[in-house]
Design a protein around this motif. Structure first.
Motif, short mmCIF file in Angstrom:
data_model
loop_
_atom_site.label_atom_id
_atom_site.label_comp_id
_atom_site.label_asym_id
_atom_site.label_seq_id
_atom_site.Cartn_x
_atom_site.Cartn_y
_atom_site.Cartn_z
N SER A 42 -3.67 -2.06 -9.44
CA SER A 42 -4.71 -2.48 -8.49
C SER A 42 -4.04 -2.87 -7.19
O SER A 42 -3.24 -3.80 -7.15
CB SER A 42 -5.56 -3.63 -9.03
OG SER A 42 -4.77 -4.67 -9.51
N GLN A 43 -4.42 -2.13 -6.18
CA GLN A 43 -3.83 -2.34 -4.86
C GLN A 43 -4.76 -1.70 -3.83
O GLN A 43 -5.24 -0.60 -4.07
CB GLN A 43 -2.46 -1.67 -4.82
CG GLN A 43 -1.74 -1.78 -3.50
CD GLN A 43 -0.28 -1.36 -3.61
OE1 GLN A 43 0.61 -2.20 -3.78
NE2 GLN A 43 -0.02 -0.07 -3.52
N PRO A 44 -4.99 -2.36 -2.69
CA PRO A 44 -5.82 -1.71 -1.67
C PRO A 44 -5.06 -0.56 -1.01
O PRO A 44 -3.85 -0.69 -0.78
CB PRO A 44 -6.07 -2.83 -0.64
CG PRO A 44 -5.49 -4.08 -1.20
CD PRO A 44 -4.53 -3.71 -2.29
N ASP A 45 -5.74 0.57 -0.77
CA ASP A 45 -5.07 1.69 -0.08
C ASP A 45 -5.08 1.45 1.43
O ASP A 45 -5.50 0.37 1.88
CB ASP A 45 -5.70 3.04 -0.47
CG ASP A 45 -7.13 3.20 0.04
OD1 ASP A 45 -7.58 2.39 0.88
OD2 ASP A 45 -7.81 4.15 -0.41
N SER A 46 -4.65 2.45 2.21
CA SER A 46 -4.52 2.25 3.67
C SER A 46 -5.87 1.96 4.33
O SER A 46 -5.92 1.38 5.40
CB SER A 46 -3.86 3.47 4.29
OG SER A 46 -4.63 4.61 3.97
N LYS A 47 -6.96 2.34 3.67
CA LYS A 47 -8.29 2.06 4.25
C LYS A 47 -8.89 0.77 3.68
O LYS A 47 -10.04 0.44 3.95
CB LYS A 47 -9.23 3.23 3.96
CG LYS A 47 -8.81 4.53 4.63
CD LYS A 47 -9.95 5.55 4.59
CE LYS A 47 -9.50 6.89 5.11
NZ LYS A 47 -9.07 7.83 4.03
N GLY A 48 -8.11 0.09 2.83
CA GLY A 48 -8.62 -1.17 2.27
C GLY A 48 -9.40 -0.99 0.98
O GLY A 48 -9.92 -1.96 0.42
N ALA A 49 -9.51 0.26 0.46
CA ALA A 49 -10.23 0.49 -0.80
C ALA A 49 -9.28 0.22 -1.96
O ALA A 49 -8.14 0.72 -1.97
CB ALA A 49 -10.74 1.92 -0.85
#
Ligand SMILES: N[C@@H](CCC(=O)N[C@@H](CS)C(=O)NCC(=O)O)C(=O)O
Length: 331
Positions: A42-49
């Motif tokens: 679980s980690q936010p991607d570059s767009k925050g998703a």
């Protein structure tokens, strides 16, 4: 007098009787406790998703309940914060690389719904130290996070092998990794998956770090709910099993749309074309279709989130492929 008491009880009842499923339905989202940022889990991607296999466990529940995998709000939690957040009702579900143990399952008042990743604890060391085996770590300084199974396993392993070590205990992942990469400890120990993920995503040069061959514990990781709400326990448990069962049945996000006329009775039940399994769970009969359509089967989630980091399926293959992943029948 008795009548008044009864009326008062009835008025108060909904507040106490409301199940997590009802509460989730009425607020319109699942509040999911996740890692603060562990690649693949679980980690936010570059767009925050938020992305990862634990995030997919949350999204599967939202897909089952709402037919919309996006109806999740995420609460990032450290190892030490996670159980209080669940016990207090701050989150509805914990999906945060959490090991199923008897202590957590009983005295913490929690229920593990199953396993979404079979793991075990390992050690990572800088290559330049030229260490080949955990048995060579006598006297080492070892970075470890508190509130984890890791801490106890570490002490057990060294005691059992009559070796000593100096623990460097740091709560925040960011800080424990800074300490390790800056050489303030010789070794970083955690779940093998954590080592693979951290090496691939955080090391300046992944090839400068080796993961030692020893796996010193069993770490079955899985989603967790509170004791005392069997309805919600069922929903979360079968959402996870649906992803495994879909892989076994050959159902994926690519082909789930046209299965209603499948000649296979198991597929028909799975997609809700026959039977009323959704209803038994308190959900729409298309609950499982929605999970697979919107999130994918277990292999799709594994391949999207873990494979790019260099993970092998290993123990996490389906039982029918020689692994441990086994969903009870959806029937
Ligand atoms: N599976 C173990 C360890 C879980 C754990 O917290 N691992 C660390 C090391 S990879 C982690 O996820 N840290 C991220 C954080 O603190 O946010 C447990 O349940 O206690």
């Amino acid at each position: 007098m008795r009548k008044i008491l009864l009326l008062a009880l009835l008025a108060a009842a909904p507040a106490f009787a409301q199940s997590t499923l009802e509460a989730v339905k009425s607020k319109g989202y699942v509040q999911c406790g996740v890692n603060t940022g562990l690649a693949g889990f679980s980690q936010p991607d570059s767009k925050g998703a938020w992305r990862g296999i634990d995030v997919d466990a949350c999204r599967a529940v939202a897909a089952a309940v709402f037919g919309d995998a996006a109806k999740v709000r995420y609460t990032p939690l450290t190892a030490q914060q996670r159980f209080t957040a669940l016990q207090s009702g701050e989150i509805d579900l914990l999906a945060r690389n959490t090991t199923w143990t008897v202590v957590r399952d009983t005295s913490l008042g929690l229920n593990f719904v199953g396993v979404n990743y079979y793991d075990g604890q390992g050690f990572m060391v800088p290559k330049k130290l030229n260490v080949k085996s955990a048995k060579d770590l006598n006297g080492a300084t070892i970075c470890v996070q508190p509130g984890t199974t890791t801490e106890l396993n570490l002490a057990d392993y060294f005691r059992a092998n009559r070796m000593s070590f100096k623990p460097v205990v740091i709560e925040k992942l960011e800080e424990v990794l800074n300490a390790y990469f800056a050489g303030r400890c010789d070794v970083f120990t955690t779940d093998h998956s954590g080592l693979v993920a951290v090496r691939a995503s955080r090391a300046q040069n992944p090839a400068d770090h080796v993961i030692l061959p020893e796996i010193i514990s069993k770490e079955p990781l899985g989603p967790v709910v509170r004791h005392g709400d069997d309805r919600w326990f069922d929903v979360v448990k079968w959402s996870l099993f649906a992803m495994l069962e879909a892989e076994e049945l050959g159902l994926s996000s690519k082909n789930i749309g046209d299965q209603a006329k499948s000649p296979n009775p198991s597929v028909q039940r799975f997609v809700g074309a026959s039977g009323d399994i959704g209803q038994m769970l308190g959900l729409d009969n298309r609950w499982a279709v929605n999970i697979i359509r919107l999130v994918g089967n277990y292999a799709e989630s594994f391949d999207a989130n873990l494979k790019p980091l260099g993970f092998e399926r290993g123990l996490n293959r389906l039982w029918s492929d020689g692994g441990l992943m086994y969903a009870p029948p959806i029937r």
